[in-house]
Design an enzyme around this catalytic site. Sequence first.
Site, PDB file in Angstrom:
ATOM      1  N   SER A   1       0.830  -1.214   0.000  1.00  0.00           N
ATOM      2  CA  SER A   1       0.000   0.000   0.000  1.00  0.00           C
ATOM      3  C   SER A   1       0.864   1.263   0.000  1.00  0.00           C
ATOM      4  O   SER A   1       0.607   2.199  -0.778  1.00  0.00           O
ATOM      5  CB  SER A   1      -0.975   0.002   1.177  1.00  0.00           C
ATOM      6  OG  SER A   1      -0.322  -0.343   2.378  1.00  0.00           O
TER       7      SER A   1
ATOM      8  N   HIS B   1      -1.939  -9.024   1.590  1.00  0.00           N
ATOM      9  CA  HIS B   1      -1.620  -7.773   2.308  1.00  0.00           C
ATOM     10  C   HIS B   1      -2.764  -7.498   3.290  1.00  0.00           C
ATOM     11  O   HIS B   1      -2.980  -8.260   4.217  1.00  0.00           O
ATOM     12  CB  HIS B   1      -1.396  -6.672   1.267  1.00  0.00           C
ATOM     13  CG  HIS B   1      -0.860  -5.382   1.806  1.00  0.00           C
ATOM     14  ND1 HIS B   1      -0.148  -5.290   2.961  1.00  0.00           N
ATOM     15  CD2 HIS B   1      -0.928  -4.104   1.317  1.00  0.00           C
ATOM     16  CE1 HIS B   1       0.199  -4.027   3.173  1.00  0.00           C
ATOM     17  NE2 HIS B   1      -0.270  -3.285   2.184  1.00  0.00           N
TER      18      HIS B   1
ATOM     19  N   HIS C   1       5.625 -13.056   7.074  1.00  0.00           N
ATOM     20  CA  HIS C   1       5.791 -11.643   6.747  1.00  0.00           C
ATOM     21  C   HIS C   1       6.927 -11.474   5.759  1.00  0.00           C
ATOM     22  O   HIS C   1       7.890 -12.259   5.772  1.00  0.00           O
ATOM     23  CB  HIS C   1       6.078 -10.813   8.005  1.00  0.00           C
ATOM     24  CG  HIS C   1       5.788  -9.367   7.799  1.00  0.00           C
ATOM     25  ND1 HIS C   1       6.726  -8.485   7.312  1.00  0.00           N
ATOM     26  CD2 HIS C   1       4.651  -8.642   7.975  1.00  0.00           C
ATOM     27  CE1 HIS C   1       6.177  -7.295   7.210  1.00  0.00           C
ATOM     28  NE2 HIS C   1       4.919  -7.349   7.609  1.00  0.00           N
TER      29      HIS C   1
ATOM     30  N   ARG D   1       3.077  -5.530  16.796  1.00  0.00           N
ATOM     31  CA  ARG D   1       1.700  -5.000  16.749  1.00  0.00           C
ATOM     32  C   ARG D   1       0.726  -6.091  17.194  1.00  0.00           C
ATOM     33  O   ARG D   1      -0.282  -5.823  17.842  1.00  0.00           O
ATOM     34  CB  ARG D   1       1.360  -4.523  15.325  1.00  0.00           C
ATOM     35  CG  ARG D   1       2.275  -3.420  14.825  1.00  0.00           C
ATOM     36  CD  ARG D   1       2.052  -3.125  13.362  1.00  0.00           C
ATOM     37  NE  ARG D   1       2.290  -4.285  12.522  1.00  0.00           N
ATOM     38  CZ  ARG D   1       2.029  -4.348  11.227  1.00  0.00           C
ATOM     39  NH1 ARG D   1       1.496  -3.311  10.609  1.00  0.00           N
ATOM     40  NH2 ARG D   1       2.281  -5.437  10.525  1.00  0.00           N
TER      41      ARG D   1
ATOM     42  N   ASP E   1      -2.332  -9.225  11.616  1.00  0.00           N
ATOM     43  CA  ASP E   1      -3.675  -9.583  11.142  1.00  0.00           C
ATOM     44  C   ASP E   1      -4.239 -10.800  11.855  1.00  0.00           C
ATOM     45  O   ASP E   1      -5.438 -11.058  11.828  1.00  0.00           O
ATOM     46  CB  ASP E   1      -3.643  -9.825   9.637  1.00  0.00           C
ATOM     47  CG  ASP E   1      -3.268  -8.557   8.906  1.00  0.00           C
ATOM     48  OD1 ASP E   1      -3.911  -7.537   9.148  1.00  0.00           O
ATOM     49  OD2 ASP E   1      -2.305  -8.586   8.133  1.00  0.00           O
TER      50      ASP E   1
HETATM   51  N1  AMX Z   1       1.339 -20.414   5.553  1.00  0.00           N
HETATM   52  C1  AMX Z   1       1.825 -21.300   4.660  1.00  0.00           C
HETATM   53  N2  AMX Z   1       2.845 -21.057   3.835  1.00  0.00           N
HETATM   54  C2  AMX Z   1       3.427 -19.849   3.924  1.00  0.00           C
HETATM   55  C3  AMX Z   1       2.996 -18.882   4.845  1.00  0.00           C
HETATM   56  C4  AMX Z   1       1.902 -19.199   5.673  1.00  0.00           C
HETATM   57  N3  AMX Z   1       1.406 -18.314   6.547  1.00  0.00           N
HETATM   58  N4  AMX Z   1       3.762 -17.777   4.712  1.00  0.00           N
HETATM   59  C5  AMX Z   1       4.639 -18.048   3.716  1.00  0.00           C
HETATM   60  N5  AMX Z   1       4.423 -19.300   3.244  1.00  0.00           N
HETATM   61  C6  AMX Z   1       5.108 -19.960   2.131  1.00  0.00           C
HETATM   62  C7  AMX Z   1       4.966 -19.082   0.898  1.00  0.00           C
HETATM   63  O1  AMX Z   1       3.723 -19.301   0.259  1.00  0.00           O
HETATM   64  C8  AMX Z   1       6.166 -19.515   0.088  1.00  0.00           C
HETATM   65  O2  AMX Z   1       5.832 -20.734  -0.535  1.00  0.00           O
HETATM   66  P1  AMX Z   1       6.335 -21.056  -2.035  1.00  0.00           P
HETATM   67  O3  AMX Z   1       7.817 -21.118  -1.946  1.00  0.00           O
HETATM   68  O4  AMX Z   1       5.691 -22.370  -2.331  1.00  0.00           O
HETATM   69  O5  AMX Z   1       5.848 -19.946  -2.900  1.00  0.00           O
HETATM   70  C9  AMX Z   1       7.201 -19.797   1.149  1.00  0.00           C
HETATM   71  O6  AMX Z   1       6.485 -19.987   2.372  1.00  0.00           O
HETATM   72  C10 AMX Z   1       8.190 -18.660   1.349  1.00  0.00           C
HETATM   73  O7  AMX Z   1       7.486 -17.462   1.584  1.00  0.00           O
HETATM   74  P2  AMX Z   1       8.070 -16.345   2.576  1.00  0.00           P
HETATM   75  O8  AMX Z   1       9.370 -15.884   1.985  1.00  0.00           O
HETATM   76  O9  AMX Z   1       8.099 -16.847   3.963  1.00  0.00           O
HETATM   77  O10 AMX Z   1       6.972 -15.236   2.528  1.00  0.00           O
HETATM   78  P3  AMX Z   1       6.795 -14.027   1.493  1.00  0.00           P
HETATM   79  O11 AMX Z   1       7.693 -12.922   1.881  1.00  0.00           O
HETATM   80  O12 AMX Z   1       6.876 -14.502   0.086  1.00  0.00           O
HETATM   81  O13 AMX Z   1       5.277 -13.613   1.752  1.00  0.00           O
HETATM   82  C11 AMX Z   1       3.410 -13.228   3.149  1.00  0.00           C
HETATM   83  C12 AMX Z   1       4.903 -12.976   2.944  1.00  0.00           C
HETATM   84  C13 AMX Z   1       2.909 -12.369   4.282  1.00  0.00           C
HETATM   85  C14 AMX Z   1       2.657 -12.835   1.866  1.00  0.00           C
HETATM   86  C15 AMX Z   1       3.199 -14.740   3.439  1.00  0.00           C
HETATM   87  O14 AMX Z   1       3.859 -15.074   4.651  1.00  0.00           O
HETATM   88  C16 AMX Z   1       1.735 -15.147   3.528  1.00  0.00           C
HETATM   89  O15 AMX Z   1       1.127 -15.455   2.508  1.00  0.00           O
HETATM   90  N6  AMX Z   1       1.129 -15.134   4.771  1.00  0.00           N
HETATM   91  C17 AMX Z   1      -0.262 -15.443   4.946  1.00  0.00           C
HETATM   92  C18 AMX Z   1      -1.111 -14.225   4.589  1.00  0.00           C
HETATM   93  C19 AMX Z   1      -0.924 -13.106   5.622  1.00  0.00           C
HETATM   94  O16 AMX Z   1      -0.993 -13.324   6.815  1.00  0.00           O
HETATM   95  N7  AMX Z   1      -0.714 -11.868   5.118  1.00  0.00           N
HETATM   96  C20 AMX Z   1      -0.610 -10.693   5.993  1.00  0.00           C
HETATM   97  C21 AMX Z   1       0.742 -10.025   5.909  1.00  0.00           C
HETATM   98  C22 AMX Z   1       0.776  -8.754   6.716  1.00  0.00           C
HETATM   99  C23 AMX Z   1       0.110  -7.625   5.982  1.00  0.00           C
HETATM  100  O17 AMX Z   1       0.611  -7.150   4.972  1.00  0.00           O
HETATM  101  N8  AMX Z   1      -1.019  -7.168   6.450  1.00  0.00           N
END
Ligand code: AMX
Length: 481
Positions: free
Chosen positions: A279, A309, A355, A364, A412
Amino acid sequence: MSTLRTSIRYINLRAAAAVGHQVRHSSQALRARLEELIPQKAARLQTLKKEYGSHPVQTTTIAQVVGGMRGMKAMLWEGSELDANEGIRFHGLNLEECAEKLPKARNVDGSEGVMLPEAMLWLIMTGEIPTTEQVEGLAKDLAAQAALPEYTLKLLEGGLPSSLHPMTQLSIAVASLNHDSKFAQAYEKGVNKKELWKYAYEDSITLLAKLPAIAAGVYKNAYGKGLGARKCAELAQEGGDWTQPLALALSGGEERKGWADCLRLYLALHGDHEGGNVSAHTSHLVGSALADPFLSYSAALNGLAGPLHGLAAQEVLTFVKTMHDALGADASDTDIEGYLWDVLNSGRVIPGYGHGVLRKTDPRFTALAKFGSSSPTLSSDPLFRLVQRLQAIATPVLQKHGKTANPFPNVDSQSGACMQHFGLEEAPMYTVVFGVSRALGCLSQGVWSRGLGLPIERPKSVSLRVLEEGVKGAGAGAGQA
Ligand code: AMX
């Protein structure tokens, strides 16, 4: 629910209007401070650019180019910095220090409430802790502009279909305010580029002032609940802080003990999270083309609406509720663990965990958990308790799963459970509330970007062929050496 009224000690706006020029003076204090700070920082930036412009900051790797630019230092923003282990700091202050030092709301029973989000805005914009009087002035300025124009009201009073996602409604309503953008008008008149930040500031304050009424309007339009935009703006103009009218509008006028403070805390905590998140980066990018703050922030909201996000809070609550319904109130740790593995094995993520930058539990999350645990009603809420319990189970599961770089909860994970407890049960509204909050950081960043004269963003994309050729070159070079 108890009806103990929470309000703050601000003088009533109508009474203040009797001393009109004094009100104007106090409410302009933030702008006046920026007028002092911006030239100083702009001069530092010019020196740095002139003397060290070609100094490298870091080497960009292929992993960063193809990996969402993770960790690539390519933007200037000082409002907040995110440390992978310590979490967010606002101009060097961590959340506990902010909670201690920033002016707070005061309940009518005399007890002290939580830090005010408008105080957080002051800190983000200036790097300074405001006095109570300065925050009062700012809150009055916001309240005076809370009413929405008729064209925006029309959208939120039946103009947009109720079935449209609340985030889409929010984004459209925010974009509509561009109709009267002072920034866009100034640009069209050919105002000197150095002066543009003043108009960005004016639009930003206008947007912040109107966001609570917009959110209340979205709620009413989408769910037929709450007091709606007009009433929310009227409440703001009766005096008080930035959050109270929104809290009342969302609860349909019912004064629920702890709700306004919960919302204030949420709004302050989510205000900014460095410059590179989706954002913040989006509003920065769109603003760099000199699109006005309404258009820039509307674009940011579309990014916030993404499930990875801001939409995560909505997803978490749905996830936790579904799990609660599927496993029942007496679920054992083993039942929960099995449920989490089923989710992971079906190729889905556990929402509220992980994250892009953080590598520890989000502070937070901890701040909201602390708030909830100190509330006698929230601490015994079944969903709040399940979120607390989940921490100890989900982290080891994710560690064993072995993919997630950060197997700890993000903010979240917690926020939806808090909001549903106070009666805001429609999960899509959580991202809307997030959208009200994130404006603090995004809009501050926009004002500073114009103040510092930052140029249009234009990073360079490369093709796979270029990357492959670069690697071959390096290999051949290394071989010859
Ligand atoms: N559950 C399962 N798998 C997860 C995971 C979770 N909560 N978080 C990351 N992974 C997986 C990814 O999908 C990725 O898999 P891949 O290699 O098969 O594509 C692998 O772990 C590596 O990812 P990462 O480097 O740890 O995370 P990222 O930086 O690419 O993404 C985020 C970060 C937040 C998008 C991811 O952790 C996620 O999808 N979390 C769940 C959704 C969430 O809670 N989002 C809120 C974030 C905070 C915000 O912005 N409000």
